[in-house]
Every structure is written in structure tokens, then in C-alpha cells.
Motif scaffolding. Structure first.
Motif, short mmCIF file in Angstrom:
data_model
loop_
_atom_site.label_atom_id
_atom_site.label_comp_id
_atom_site.label_asym_id
_atom_site.label_seq_id
_atom_site.Cartn_x
_atom_site.Cartn_y
_atom_site.Cartn_z
N GLY B 445 11.47 0.41 -3.30
CA GLY B 445 12.04 -0.92 -3.20
C GLY B 445 11.00 -2.01 -3.02
N ALA B 446 9.78 -1.63 -2.72
CA ALA B 446 8.74 -2.65 -2.58
C ALA B 446 8.43 -3.22 -3.96
N ASP B 447 7.89 -4.44 -3.97
CA ASP B 447 7.42 -5.01 -5.23
C ASP B 447 6.29 -4.11 -5.77
N ALA B 448 6.32 -3.91 -7.08
CA ALA B 448 5.33 -3.01 -7.67
C ALA B 448 3.99 -3.72 -7.83
N ASP B 449 3.40 -4.09 -6.70
CA ASP B 449 2.06 -4.71 -6.67
C ASP B 449 1.10 -3.62 -6.20
N VAL B 450 0.24 -3.17 -7.07
CA VAL B 450 -0.60 -2.03 -6.75
C VAL B 450 -2.02 -2.31 -7.22
N THR B 451 -2.98 -1.91 -6.39
CA THR B 451 -4.37 -1.99 -6.81
C THR B 451 -4.99 -0.60 -6.76
N ILE B 452 -5.69 -0.25 -7.82
CA ILE B 452 -6.32 1.07 -7.90
C ILE B 452 -7.83 0.87 -7.96
N TYR B 453 -8.52 1.48 -6.99
CA TYR B 453 -9.96 1.31 -6.90
C TYR B 453 -10.68 2.60 -7.27
N THR B 454 -11.86 2.46 -7.80
CA THR B 454 -12.73 3.62 -8.01
C THR B 454 -13.59 3.76 -6.76
N PRO B 455 -13.50 4.92 -6.08
CA PRO B 455 -14.29 5.05 -4.85
C PRO B 455 -15.77 4.91 -5.16
#
Lengths: 423, 534, 275, 300
Positions: B445-455
Motif C-alpha cells: 500500500g505504500a507509494d512505489a517510491d524505491v531506490t536501488i543502490y549498488t553496494p
């Protein structure tokens, strides 16, 4: 939101915004019957002319090379001209709402062109070198116990400025209204405004800068060895400075079209006065929405006044850029450029650079440009946001409908055609 | 119509709001929301991002920055030479997205110019956004306090937020700005200073608006920039402010600028008083803070605190913009250059970090540079590195003037933030402080705001260049490249208030403002796509 | 051997040769030089589309020829080497340059040597506004180097300059040395209004003779013959600035602008005095 | 009787040197500045520097086109030289009517700051000017301004070059030595002769029976001590005069030595010309008289 109500066969628009001068009075009651404005209650003489002036919605919607054309043909022709140019320039923009400005920025970007809001460069240059100490008109209305009009004649150019904001209003801070305020006027000629002054200083023409530098020196306590400056005795200038010092909240208003060093001088003077009391400065801009144009251009590109789009780059400044007007090979004039007479044919010189003109003028000259496209009359037939000379945004509501499109709609149509041609 | 799904497969998820600390999971999203994995195993996502080995976090949330509106635009006009720090609306949106941020709030908008701010917000792509409405020097509020009419005040706050389509109530130097507008060198030095004409005190304004914000059940409590910002010895005012807010929820903004030791005029006494302040914060769960970290280099001082603008312009001899806004507030802008060789600046840098490292509960302290006051938000990856890498931090400290190097407690602090803690101070925490239930986490239900980082062993590298940034389910950034400049939404509140107040309000308004009451409220069609936050 | 760039077309569209500098092109194979991107109107085009290219810049020298009036940013940001222009150039000549030499046989447009940090520019003809000036918003104009102009110059020369020398053989426009921080401006023709407004330090020599329109915030100090001007004269002659009438007698000294520090000086020919 | 040029050597030392160009409105004031500035600067045994007027300059040769002089100043280190030159220019040139002071050597990395220190005398009203690659300070004074260059180039020079003229008639010996001085001054560049009139009569040796003294009278050349101490004087000699030469280069000192020896040796009453040394243990430079005559002496 439509605040209008209908009484009998008339539509009444309360609190309408008048764009005739920089005051943007927003208390005009406009009465309309059909597409005819009957009355603009509360408007000054300039405002009445604006609302009640001849509006004629007849005639062709566009011309190409002076020949009547329909809208689509004209848009197509404009798109060909602009898209084919190597150095197109979009100029004007003083007579449209924020939406028109946004569309102009996007069009300029799509054609790789320059974009310029003419005028007021001295105010911006001054801002960029010394800053600006200013306020909204309501602060002057409520607090200013001292007002200096510097080389301007607002009684003529901004007729309701004194009664609504600057001189006459009573407030909690100045319950006596006009009696609690001191009006000084400095000018080079007898003006209507000068006659209302509590202290009038008529100075020599062309000596403004000397006078301002003198005032700044006196404010800073620097002794000046001269009996008179700018044709005015030193002691008279000193009397003015005494008034500065006595003010609790002073305001200096000057003509927004001023240029040269005097603008920087006025702004610096105000800044220096803030070392001892509170003072603000405000350029008196003319009508339309030039303030909005500058604001939109700035927030959309980061740069005020003039920008240029080059392929593969962000917007570039052309305040310090290139000699744009002479370099352009196609010009789109969006209505409200005081430099362009849209009711006259272009001169031979100008015709060398092909021009497209968008105009809300009711009787444009068919040969004012290669392509002339008529738009809805700004301030009467258009809705959107306009910015007052102090930066306060106001909602503009169309009080009558137009058979012509808005500037924004035309610009978007041209942009659409440009993109189609590119694709 | 069958919904389209986007799946992030096999990423290492940090979602502290849901107690997930580095677990390998799949995320499904659809219609701009995080959704359950479809029960039907046949369903294939329209696109799958293989996030194996990558770090997945909610999109970043900046709860205190200055990115739109009349003063930001005035700064752009005044300082074209600093375009990097105050970019256009378009660049601002793209740069936030480029950093993995998907939500940002402008912290100071004068309601009279709200329409302007909204027009800029609409033109700011890729992020959801809103603003806090300035109220600390509002004449009607001060009048209501003087007349001891709390209900009128409460109704006014509700009306003002609704009319301006703002998100929260903001106080900036309450009472002090009014005094400065009213007389030279006027200001409020402590909570008991009398405000000219209005016979109220800053302390009363603080308590009353905090009360009203709570009463109106606003998602975000009163947002406070208290008195004496930036002045030596201001920590006592800050502590008094915190105490005065007891019994209310409140957020203390850019706390770094309010934590100074020292006395008038003597620069050598300047120093840190984070100790007693952070102790108070640790013990008082009603309070949250954002730091307002400074970074060395150019910055722009930009504030509704008119007298502070004047102070800065004078201190550094720079150009200075000031704008007094009728009935509401002031505004000051002046460029600043923070130098690590200047003791006061070095102290400011150290004090911000002291706050991060001494605050016990990461949920109540948010990352901010008070952009662009302490520096650009583009410095966040660098600040994250300072928090995650004690050696890097100590090396930076070693380059500072001796008095800071030797006197700041920073040299004894070995704490290093974990990835989860970074996720808290940059997204989960600010979202919770703002009361945004759909932001800052990755639950259903959260807004689909996602950040994907390269470690990366270097946290600055990791956080400066996200692998993917997703805003409302759309891929905005992929490895530093903008894929789509999404249109964000404007988040605002629409509190219920007693409409009975309006006739009196209108009467006051028409007699005080330079515009008409009817032309003041911002209409829905001005603000683009929007969402009312309950 | 020098690199020769000859423009053959006559179009008026602006051309910007950003990066076409001896220090940048040296060592570049000819084909790559031909492909070097420059701006032509709103497009980016290869250098060879606009210029005929001959020779190579191995000796750090570039010669420009042909119609160059609308060729802008020649020598901008250059750090070493020599550019020789046969003709008249557009705007931003030598802007932000940090070293090397630029010689122009004709005129140049606005912003010559704006914000330059070092190097030597000499122009035989006349130039536009804002020679050695600061760009909008910036605190500092040129910070070092020399700009010599044989003809006249426009307004606001040396705006906010911090150091360096500007010498104008002919007249100059209004506001010479506006907000000047330090440095030297010498003008051998007549001078526009308000020279030295808001100057903090620095020297403005107005040697055109006749009255000089000074602001009331300048004060006269007296009549002197300063040695440092002899040094400057010798140095300028050494660098090829000739054909002007150096004042030989005593000079009148004014201090200002009292509004901003007041440590600036304006020197005029004996009896020049206030307008 | 043919005077003997003793086959010995002068023992010289490296010293750091600078050249100041002093100008003024008149030749007289320029020379006054130069002479005042090089007062009390004969020997670093007890002075802060060795300095003397090198040459009178034609106006065409000076930076500002006025009459001028050049002065060379030598000290044991750059620091000492900087201090000495600053003091001397400050007290003796800046004070001198109409004067200006310029650096007369190329400014390399190894330069010293002079104008850059004296500027503070301007009490905040000093003005800096960069002209070409050089910086100048304009310091307001009571007849206008004192213009002084910021930095002065230095070189490793050679000091302590010397020759000793011995004779049996004091007045003729002195006259011979004077003509040697004149010849050197007329014909040699880059050198100074720092003693009074270019001549020292109290030559010295290193050390003393008194612990506090670093040098004492040169007993080997003191005629009245003949018989009590070992003497280096020829039997008939009743007096000796020494010319000390400081130069910017070894070659300049050697040339000057050759000119001096040759000139003195040809004069009546001169019994011999020798040079002072300390057995070769003290100074690294040995200027062998016969050798420099060979190389630089004019054919007889």
C-alpha cells in the motif's frame, strides 16, 4: 473557481484583476452582457480604457504575408519558419499568463532558440550586484510613514497607487492615514505627483546619478564639498536625508523602466539606509505580466531575463551571452513587447529577419509580420496567474470569451507542429 | 484491465519502518503502489529488475529544503553565478531523483505567495512535494493570542493551510521578524520579548501554534525555526524553546544553527552546546529535529528570518535580498562561502555531525543541509560517508582549525551509522515525522517510491549514483541516466476548521492586505496533480 | 607551424569556437581538429564545416582569418600559446583566459578578457562594452593580465576588476571601472560618465585631456608626478602599446569612491578636473 | 725595482647578494640615497651587511627614467640580507627626498621581500601595483609617495676577495692603492669595494687572544710589529693597504682583482702586491693572483 454571478441578463465578476498598469488592482467589479463589457466598477481611467476599449472580435484569425489565413495554416507557416531557423528568438511575453510563459520556454527549447523578456535589465543587474531590499505593497500600505517617489509620476501612470497602497490608507500602524505619512518627490520636471509632495525637489535633468551618490554619501555621514549638486542646494538634499533618518519605515518607489547606474544607486541607498532604519525599494513596473515572465523564465531555466537553448545543452545565459537580436534568423514575437508595434507594418530593415507575431491587439496590422496570429485579449479574455509588480501572484479570470485562442494554445500548437516536422 | 506489474527481484531490502534490515526479498508494484505478489503464479511482471546483490530502500524524503517560491526564485535571479546551488525547478527535480530522493518539502512559503510556490512545484518533476506555510509572524495569529481566542487561532491555522494548500505550520523567528519589520535592529532575543503593537511574546506564539497544529490533527506538527538563528550563545534560547513546547509534538528545524555556545562579540568563545540539547531531545519523544548540516563551499543563506538575512549580508559584505511580506513574514537571501579554515564555519560543521552522532534515536533526527543554507542537497552522499566512516570523518576533522579539532567531542566519537540507520534518517524517519504513511517504507500500500543502490565500500559512491530510482512505480533513473521525468504530486492538507471564523477573518483581511480575500486562496487547478494527506 | 583557420562564408549566424585554443588542440591529429565540435547557431558542427584548416598547432599558435565578426569566444579559457586574428572578432574574446597571448588586427565585440586570470591581449581596433569585466552576479572581473586596445572601448570597462591592466588608446564609455576592486585602467581618449563609481581601490588614468565627469564622492588630492606611471608607461611600450600621447607633466589626483572604501584614485591630465 | 706580485691567493667566501637601483629627481639625491644606504657596511665582522655604491646610472638605464645609482648589498644569508636591506632601504632611502627603490637583479625563486615589508609604514594607505611580472608598493610620504619594489632577487655572490698593496712610502702607496680602486670602479661591473674609499687599512686576521673577538688586527702586515711577530711584509715595506672586493660572481671578483693588482703594481713606490688568506682553511674560493693576472690581466 468561477466567482461570477448573473443578475438579469448581466454577468457580474467581482474582484477582477486589472492588468492595465503594474498595480494589478484586483478589486474591479466587471459587468458583462454577452461578450460586451458594460462597466468596470472601481477601475481608474487607464483601467476603464483597458476594460471598455474597443474590442472587435471580427476579421481573420491570422495573416500570412498580409493575406488572411486560417489558424492552422498560420501555425504551420510559423512552425516551418521557426523550426528551419538556426538561431530563432522568442521575445516579448509580457502579455500572457504563467501558462503562456511555460509554453514559450518549451517552444524555445524545442526549436533551440533564445528567449528574452525585454526591459528591466537595470533592475536585474542591480539585484545581481547589490541585492534588493523590498516588500509587498501591503507593507507600504500599513507601515510606510515616509515615501519617496524618485523620478516617476505614479499619479498619472499608476492612478490608484496612492489611494490603495502608498499614501492614503489607514492602518493599525498609521491610524491617521495620509496625515501620518510624509511624501517626498524628486524629479526633473513638474509632474502631477510632484504637486502632491510634502517635500518636492526638482533637480537638473541627467544628474540623477550625482544626486543619488550625494544622498548615499550624506546618509553615510561623508562630508561633501559642494554648494549644490544636480542643480539643488546641498541643504535641500540634507533636508531630505533628515527625513530619511526620521522615518520608521521608509519606501522609495522609482520607475521600473529606469536604466543605467541610477537603479543601482537607488538600491544601494536603500540598503545603506537599513543600517539605521527600515527602508524598502520598489520599482514601479508597467502593466501586463512582465514580472511573471521573468519569474517563470527564472524558475524554468535558472536564469532571468534571457536564455538560449542549444542542442545537447541545458539553458545557457544570454544576459552575458551573444548579441541575440542581431544574430537571430527568425523571431517569434509574443504579444506585449513594447519594442514591437503590432499595428504597423514591419520596416524593410526588420523584414530581413522573418517574424511571427502573436498578438491580442484588436486591430493588428496584417503586415506587422510575415505571420500574424491573433490571440485572446490579455487580461480580459484570458485566465491564469499574473504577477504584480511586487511579485504577489494573482488569479486572472477571463470575463468574456474570445473566438481567438490563448497565447499558450498557439504556442503549444506551434510546438506540436515543430515536433511533428522533426519526427 | 489486467494491472501491469513491475517486480524488483532478489534485492537486499532495507525497510526499517517494517523492521526489515537487509533481507533478500522480492518487491512487486502496480498502479504506483507496492502490492502483494500476485497469488496467481502465472502472472508475469511487465518488467523485472534483477536486484541481486543490490541494496533496495524506499525513495528518499527530504523534509526541510528550500527549492521553490518567491525567495528561491529571487535567489536565482540575484545569484546566476551560483546556479549550481539553486538550480531551476526542472534541474531540482532531476537532481533529487538522481540522488534517489522521491519526496521533498519546501520549508518556508509565505501564504500570500503560495500560488507562486505551487506553480513552481508543478514544474518540479520526479518528486512528490509540498511546503510548510509561514505563520510565526502572522498578524491574525498574534491578534488571536492577544485576545486570548485559541479557537479563533485554531480555525485560522486550518483556514490558512487550506487556502494556501500547504502541508504544515511553520514558525520562523516568531515575533522577531515582526519586530524587525517594525523598527531598525528590532528582533526577539528571548521567548519573553514583547512583540511591538501586538503585546504577545514568541513563547506564546510557539505554544499556541503548536497547540493548534495538534488540535487540528495535522500530519506534521508545528515546524519550528526558533529565535537567534546562527548567533553565538543561542543554545539557551533553543533549550527554552524545546521546554516551551512540552506537551505538544514539534519539529525543531536545522538544529545545528541553534546549538551554539559563546557570548556577544567574542568569537573565541564560540563553540558547541550540542550536549545539553541532545540530552533534552533524547529524553523527550514529543520532539524531532533535522540537522541542517553545513558543507564547506558556496551556499546561499535563504530564510524567512529577515533579520538573519540582514546579518549575513552585513557579515560577509555580500549582496543581500530582503522582502517584507505583509501580515505574514519577512525574507532574506545572501550568498555564503563556508571555509574549513574559518573557525566558526568549522564549528558549524562539527556541530552538525555531533548532532547526528549523539542523538540516540535515529527516528527523531533527519538528514538535511537546510538546502541551500548549509550547502546543496547534493552533499548528502558526502554526509552519509561522514556518518558511516569514522576514519574519513576524523581525517576531515584533522584538517580543521586547532580550536575545533581539540574542543569538539567529535574526536572521541567512534559511532558509525549502519545502512539501516542511514535508511531511517534519509527516508523512513522523515516520512514518519511528516506523517506520510505512504512514504518512507515498502510495505503493502505504500507509494512505489524505491531506490536501488549498488553496494560500494565507499558510501559516498554508493549513495551518489543509484542504480535505479523508481517514483510511483515508474523508472525515473537508471544508472545515472534519466529515463522518464515523471510528474510528481503536490501533497497538502485540508483540515477541518470552524468556518464561523470567516466573516471576521474576511473583514480583517480586506482592511489589511493589499489584495482581495477572494483572490487569496489557491485553487485546485493551479497545483497540478495533488493529494490531500489526512 | 601555426594552425590556420580561415572562414570563407559570410553568414551572420553566431559561431562559438569554445575550446579552439592552442593549448587544447596541440598534438591533435588534423582529422580530429577538423571534427572538433563548435557551435553554429543552435547546432553543434565540426570545425571544418565553418573553417578551412591548414597547418597544425604544434607550435601552440592558431591564426584566424576571414569574416570573424560573428565568431565568438576566440581564445576563451586559453591557458597558453598564441592566437593571431587577422580581422574583427565577435564577443567574449579571451574571456576567462589564464595565459598566453592573443593579438587582433581589427575590432572585437563585448566582454573582451572578461574574468581573465592572466595572459596578454592586444587589439588594434576598437572593442565593445565590459572589457575585463565581471559576468552578471559575479564578484570579480579580471584578476590579472593585460588588455591593450588601440582604438576605443564601450561602457563598464574593468567592472569589478581585481587586478591587471587595461589600456585604451581611444575613448571609453560610461562607468569605467565600476565597482573596481583594484588594478589599473588607462584611457587616452575621452571618457564617459561616472568613471570609478563604487571603486574600492585601483587606479584609473584618464589622459584624454579636457574635463572629466567625476561623481561628487571623489575628492581632489592635488597635482603630482607619480613614478609608478613611468614604470607602467615603460612596460606598456615594451609590450607594443604605442602611438598614444603619454602625459609628461604633472597630473591631478582624485580619491574615491568615498562610498566604498575610497582608496581608489583617478588621475587626469593637469587641469582635467571636474566636468 | 720591479714590484713583486706575490704568488699567493685571496681567500673568499660565498655571500648572498642583492642589487638595489635607487632613483631620485636629481643625480645628487640619488647618490645621497646610495651613500647613506651603504653607510656602516664595510665588513660583516661587525656590520649587518657589506654594501657600497656600485655605479652611477644614466636616466636611460633606470626603471623610471630618472637619475639613479646602483648599490650592491651582501650578507651571510638570505634572511640576514632581507633584514638588512629592509632596514637600510627603510631608514636611508625611503627617508631620502624624491627617492624610489627598485630591484636590480632577476627575481627568481630565491628572492627577498623588501617593499613588501616596508609597505606597512603606509599605515593601510599603501598601494600595490603589479607592473609586468613585478609588484611595487606605493607608500605615501611627505613629498608624494615612495615607490619600492616588493621583492628583490638574490644571488650567491663572492665576498672577501682582496689584494694588499705594500710599499715603503705611505703616501705613494696610498696613491697607488687609490688608483687601483679607481680602475676597478671604472672598469668592473658587479663588484663593490665596501671599505672607506674602497680601501681598508686595518686588515684583519681570524681570531684573537680575546675570546669575545672573532677577528683582530692582521699582525703579519702591521709594519710596527716587525720583529715581534712573523711578518709577511717585504723588508723595506713600511705600510700596506688592502682592497676588499665583493662581487656577484666569482668571475667579477677575479676580474676586479686582476685590474686592481695590475694597476697597483705599475705604480711608483709599490714594493709588492699580495693577498690575504687564512691558509686556505676558511673560504672555499681561492683567487690566485698570478692566475687571475694570466687570465684577465691586460698584456703589458
Amino acid at each position: 473557481m468561477d466567482p461570477s454571478r448573473t443578475v438579469d441578463d448581466r454577468r457580474i465578476w467581482p474582484d477582477s484583476v486589472c492588468t492595465a498598469c503594474g498595480c494589478l488592482c484586483d478589486d474591479i467589479v466587471v459587468k458583462v452582457k454577452g461578450d460586451r463589457i458594460l462597466e468596470a466598477q472601481g477601475a481608474c481611467s487607464i483601467g476603464e480604457g483597458h476594460f471598455l476599449g474597443n474590442r472587435r472580435g471580427d476579421g481573420p484569425e491570422a495573416w500570412i504575408h498580409g493575406e488572411p489565413a486560417n489558424f492552422d495554416e498560420a501555425v504551420e507557416r510559423a512552425a516551418i519558419l521557426l523550426a528551419g531557423a538556426s538561431c530563432p528568438l522568442v521575445i516579448g511575453l509580457q502579455e500572457c499568463t504563467t501558462e503562456g510563459h511555460r509554453a514559450a520556454v518549451e517552444l524555445a527549447e524545442s526549436i533551440g532558440g533564445g528567449l528574452e523578456v525585454p526591459g528591466v535589465s537595470a533592475t536585474i543587474l542591480s539585484l545581481q550586484s547589490v541585492g534588493e531590499v523590498t516588500c509587498t505593497l501591503g507593507e507600504i500600505q500599513n507601515r510606510a510613514d515616509f515615501v519617496l517617489i524618485w523620478r516617476a509620476d505614479p499619479v498619472r501612470t499608476h492612478p490608484r497607487l496612492f489611494s490603495r497602497h502608498v499614501l492614503e490608507p489607514r492602518s493599525d500602524f498609521l491610524p491617521g492615514g495620509r496625515n501620518d505619512r510624509f511624501l517626498a518627490v524628486v524629479d526633473i520636471r513638474e509632474t502631477t505627483t510632484l504637486k502632491e509632495a510634502d517635500l518636492a525637489i526638482p533637480m537638473d535633468e541627467g544628474a540623477e546619478v550625482e544626486a543619488l551618490w550625494l544622498l548615499r554619501a550624506l546618509v553615510k555621514g561623508i562630508a561633501i564639498e559642494a554648494e549644490q549638486i544636480a542643480g539643488v542646494a546641498l541643504k535641500d538634499w540634507q533636508a531630505l536625508v533628515e527625513r530619511f533618518r526620521a522615518a520608521r519605515y521608509g519606501a522609495i518607489l522609482y520607475d521600473g523602466r529606469s536604466n543605467g547606474l541610477s537603479v543601482r544607486g537607488i538600491h544601494s541607498l536603500v540598503r545603506e539606509l537599513n543600517e539605521r532604519t527600515r527602508f524598502v525599494v520598489m520599482p514601479l513596473h508597467s502593466g501586463g505580466n512582465g514580472v511573471g515572465a521573468r519569474n517563470v523564465l527564472t524558475w524554468r531555466t535558472g536564469l532571468p531575463g534571457a536564455v538560449r537553448f542549444v542542442e545537447g545543452q541545458g539553458p545557457l545565459s544570454s544576459d552575458a551571452g551573444l548579441p541575440s537580436a542581431t544574430a537571430a534568423d527568425a523571431v517569434l514575437v509574443v504579444s506585449g513587447n513594447p519594442m514591437v508595434m503590432d499595428n504597423e507594418p514591419t520596416t524593410e530593415v526588420r523584414r530581413k529577419i522573418p517574424r511571427v507575431l502573436l498578438t491580442g491587439n484588436q486591430e493588428p496590422h496584417p503586415q506587422a509580420a510575415e505571420v500574424v496570429i491573433r490571440t485572446a485579449a490579455f487580461g480580459i479574455e484570458t485566465s491564469g496567474t499574473v504577477y504584480r509588480m511586487d511579485g504577489v501572484p494573482l488569479p486572472l479570470r477571463a470575463v468574456v470569451a474570445s473566438r481567438f485562442p490563448t497565447v499558450e494554445a498557439v504556442l503549444r500548437s506551434i510546438e506540436h507542429r515543430v515536433r511533428e516536422r522533426r519526427a | 484491465m489486467i494491472p501491469e506489474f513491475l517486480k524488483i527481484a532478489g534485492g537486499t531490502v532495507y525497510d526499517p519502518a517494517n523492521g526489515i534490515d537487509g533481507e533478500v526479498r522480492d518487491l512487486w508494484m502496480s498502479g504506483g503502489k507496492i502490492v502483494e505478489a500476485p497469488s496467481d503464479f502465472e502472472t508475469r511482471p511487465a518488467r523485472t529488475i534483477d536486484a541481486k546483490g543490490l541494496v533496495v530502500m524506499p525513495g528518499g524524503v527530504d523534509m526541510h529544503c528550500h527549492i521553490v517560491g518567491s525567495k528561491v526564485n529571487a535567489a536565482r535571479m540575484m545569484c546566476p553565478e551560483h546556479g549550481e546551488i539553486i538550480p531551476s525547478t526542472t534541474s531540482t527535480g532531476l537532481r533529487y531523483a538522481g540522488l534517489g530522493y522521491t519526496t521533498a518539502f519546501d520549508a518556508a512559503i509565505a501564504p500570500l505567495a503560495a500560488r507562486h510556490a505551487h506553480e513552481e512545484l508543478v514544474d518540479t518533476p520526479c518528486i512528490d512535494r509540498g511546503f510548510f506555510a509561514l505563520m510565526g509572524n502572522n498578524h491574525y495569529i498574534m491578534r488571536a493570542i492577544r485576545q486570548n481566542e485559541p479557537d479563533r487561532l485554531k480555525a485560522f491555522v486550518g483556514w490558512l493551510l487550506g487556502a494556501s494548500k500547504g502541508f504544515a505550520a511553520k514558525l520562523v523567528n516568531p515575533g522577531g521578524v515582526e519586530n524587525w519589520k517594525n523598527r531598525p535592529e528590532g528582533n526577539a532575543r528571548d521567548l519573553e520579548t514583547r512583540v511591538d503593537h501586538f503585546e504577545v511574546t514568541p513563547g506564546q506564539i510557539l505554544a499556541s501554534v503548536a497547540w493548534a497544529a495538534d488540535e487540528l490533527r495535522l500530519p506534521h506538527p508545528v515546524h519550528v525555526h526558533t529565535l537567534n538563528l546562527g548567533l553565538p550563545g543561542n543554545w539557551t534560547t533553543t533549550l527554552q524553546t524545546m521546554k516551551r513546547l512540552e506537551g505538544h509534538r514539534a519539529h525543531m528545524a536545522h538544529i545545528q544553527f541553534h546549538s551554539y555556545d559563546g557570548g556577544d562579540g567574542d568569537e573565541s568563545t564560540f563553540g558547541s552546546k550540542v550536549g545539553p540539547l541532545v540530552e533534552y531531545l533524547n529524553d523527550h519523544p514529543n520532539l524531532t529535529v533535522d540537522v541542517g548540516q553545513i558543507v564547506f563551499g558556496p551556499a546561499i543563506g535563504m530564510t524567512a528570518d529577515g533579520p538573519v538575512g540582514h546579518f549575513l549580508g552585513r557579515l560577509y559584505g555580500t549582496k543581500w535580498y530582503s522582502n517584507d511580506i505583509e501580515q505574514e513574514t519577512g525574507c532574506g537571501v545572501a550568498p555564503i562561502e563556508y571555509r574549513n579554515t574559518t573557525a566558526v564555519h568549522a564549528w558549524q560543521w562539527a556541530i552538525g555531525l555531533e548532532w547526528f552522532l549523539l542523538a540516540r534515536d535515529p527516528w527523531r533526527i533527519a538528514m538535511s543541509t537546510d538546502h541551500p543554507n548549509g550547502g546543496s542537497f547534493l552533499a548528502y552522499p558526502r554526509i552519509i560517508k561522514l556518518l558511516m566512516d569514522a576514519t574519513f570523518r576524523k581525517d576531515a576533522l584533522a584538517a580543521l582549525p586547532a580550536e575545533v579539532r581539540e574542543r569538539s567531542v567529535l574526536r572521541d566519537l567512534d559511532r558509525q551509522y549502519s545502512l539501516s540507520e542511514i535508511a531511517i534518517i534519509t527516508r523512513a524517519g522523515p516520512a514518519r515525522m511528516l506523517g506520510l504513511t505512504n512514504k518512507g517504507h515498502l510495505g503493502i500500500g505504500a507509494d512505489a517510491d524505491v531506490t536501488i543502490y549498488t553496494p560500494d565500500p565507499d558510501p559516498e559512491v554508493m549513495f551518489a549514483l543509484p542504480r535505479y530510482v523508481i517514483h510511483r512505480g515508474r523508472i525515473v533513473v537508471e544508472q545515472g541516466e534519466i529515463r522518464e521525468a515523471t510528474r510528481g504530486r503536490t501533497l497538502h492538507v485540508a483540515p477541518d476548521y470552524d468556518r464561523g471564523v470567516e466573516p471576521d477573518l474576511q473583514k480583517w483581511f480586506e482592511s489589511s492586505y493589499s489584495i482581495r480575500w477572494r483572490n487569496y486562496p489557491v485553487e485546485a487547478d493551479t497545483i497540478g496533480e495533488s493529494e490531500v494527506v489526512p | 607551424m601555426a594552425l590556420l583557420l580561415r572562414r570563407t562564408d559570410e553568414s551572420d549566424l553566431p559561431i562559438e569556437v569554445i575550446g579552439v585554443r592552442p593549448d587544447r588542440l596541440r598534438g591533435m591529429p588534423p582529422a580530429e581538429i577538423g571534427r572538433f565540435p563548435i557551435r553554429h547557431g543552435n547546432r553543434t558542427v565540426p570545425l571544418a564545416e565553418v573553417f578551412q584548416i591548414k597547418g597544425d598547432p604544434s607550435d601552440e599558435r592558431i591564426d584566424f582569418e576571414g569574416n570573424l565578426r560573428n565568431v565568438h569566444r576566440i581564445g576563451a579559457q586559453m591557458s597558453a600559446g598564441r592566437i593571431v586574428v587577422d580581422g574583427c572578432t565577435g564577443w567574449h574574446l579571451a574571456a576567462q583566459m589564464s595565459g598566453g597571448t592573443i593579438e587582433v588586427s581589427g575590432d572585437a565585440g563585448d566582454w573582451v578578457g572578461a574574468e581573465m586570470t592572466n595572459g596578454h591581449v592586444s587589439i588594434c581596433g576598437s572593442v565593445g562594452d565590459l572589457v575585463g569585466a565581471s559576468y552578471p552576479g559575479s564578484r570579480r572581473g579580471m584578476t590579472n593580465g593585460t588588455i591593450l586596445v588601440g582604438g576605443s572601448a564601450g561602457a563598464e570597462i574593468g567592472r569589478s576588476m581585481r587586478r591587471g591592466t587595461i589600456a585604451i588608446g581611444g575613448a571609453c564609455g560610461d562607468h569605467a571601472g565600476l565597482g573596481m576592486i583594484a588594478g589599473t585602467i588607462l584611457v587616452f581618449g575621452s571618457c564617459g560618465r561616472y568613471p570609478g563609481a563604487e571603486m574600492r581601490r585601483g587606479t584609473i588614468g584618464l589622459f584624454g585631456g579636457g574635463p572629466v565627469p567625476l561623481l561628487p564622492t571623489f575628492r581632489r588630492a592635488g597635482r603630482f608626478r607619480p613614478q609608478f606611471l613611468a614604470l607602467i608607461e615603460r612596460e606598456l611600450r615594451r609590450t607594443g602599446f604605442a602611438g598614444v600621447d603619454w602625459p609628461s607633466g604633472k597630473l591631478d589626483l582624485y580619491h574615491g569612491d568615498l562610498l566604498s572604501l575610497g582608496k581608489g584614485e583617478i588621475w587626469t591630465r593637469e587641469g582635467g578636473g571636474l566636468a | 725595482m720591479i714590484p713583486i706580485v706575490v704568488d699567493t691567493f685571496a681567500e673568499a667566501f660565498p655571500m648572498t647578494a642583492a642589487r638595489a637601483i635607487l632613483t631620485a629627481d636629481t643625480p645628487a639625491w640619488a647618490e645621497t640615497a646610495a651613500r647613506t644606504m651603504s653607510g656602516y657596511a664595510t665588513s660583516v665582522i661587525a656590520c649587518d651587511a657589506e654594501a657600497a655604491l656600485e655605479r652611477i646610472l644614466d636616466p636611460a638605464e633606470t626603471p623610471d627614467g630618472r637619475p639613479g645609482c646602483s648599490v650592491l648589498v651582501f650578507a651571510f644569508s638570505r634572511d640576514a640580507l632581507e633584514k638588512s636591506l629592509t632596514n637600510r632601504v627603510g631608514q636611508c632611502v625611503m627617508t631620502c627626498p624624491t627617492s624610489a627603490c627598485y630591484n636590480g637583479l632577476p627575481v627568481a625563486e630565491k628572492s627577498i621581500v623588501v617593499g613588501g615589508r616596508l609597505r606597512y609604514f603606509g599605515d593601510g594607505w599603501q598601494i600595490s601595483k603589479w607592473i609586468g611580472e613585478r609588484r611595487y608598493w606605493r607608500i605615501p610620504v611627505m613629498d608624494g609617495e615612495f615607490l619600492c619594489e616588493e621583492a628583490f632577487g638574490t644571488v650567491k655572490g663572492v665576498a672577501g676577495g682582496n689584494l694588499i698593496v705594500m710599499g715603503n712610502d705611505p703616501s705613494r702607496t696610498l696613491a697607488a692603492t687609490e688608483s687601483a680602486v679607481q680602475a676597478i670602479r671604472a672598469r668592473c661591473r658587479d663588484v663593490i669595494l665596501p671599505f672607506p674609499g674602497g680601501i681598508a687599512r686595518s686588515g684583519s686576521k681570524v681570531g684573537s687572544k680575546y675570546r669575545a673577538l672573532r677577528a683582530s688586527t692582521n699582525t703579519a702586515f702591521a709594519p710596527m710589529l716587525r720583529g715581534v711577530v712573523t711578518t709577511d711584509l717585504p723588508a723595506e715595506a713600511t705600510c700596506a693597504y688592502e682592497i676588499v672586493i665583493d662581487g656577484l660572481t666569482m668571475e667579477a671578483v677575479e676580474r676586479a682583482t686582476a685590474v686592481g693588482v695590475q694597476t697597483a703594481a705599475g705604480q711608483p713606490g709599490v714594493l709588492g702586491v699580495t693577498a690575504g688568506n687564512y691558509g686556505g682553511n676558511l673560504g672555499p674560493f681561492h683567487i690566485r693572483l698570478l692566475d687571475v693576472l694570466d687570465r684577465y690581466g691586460e698584456p703589458v
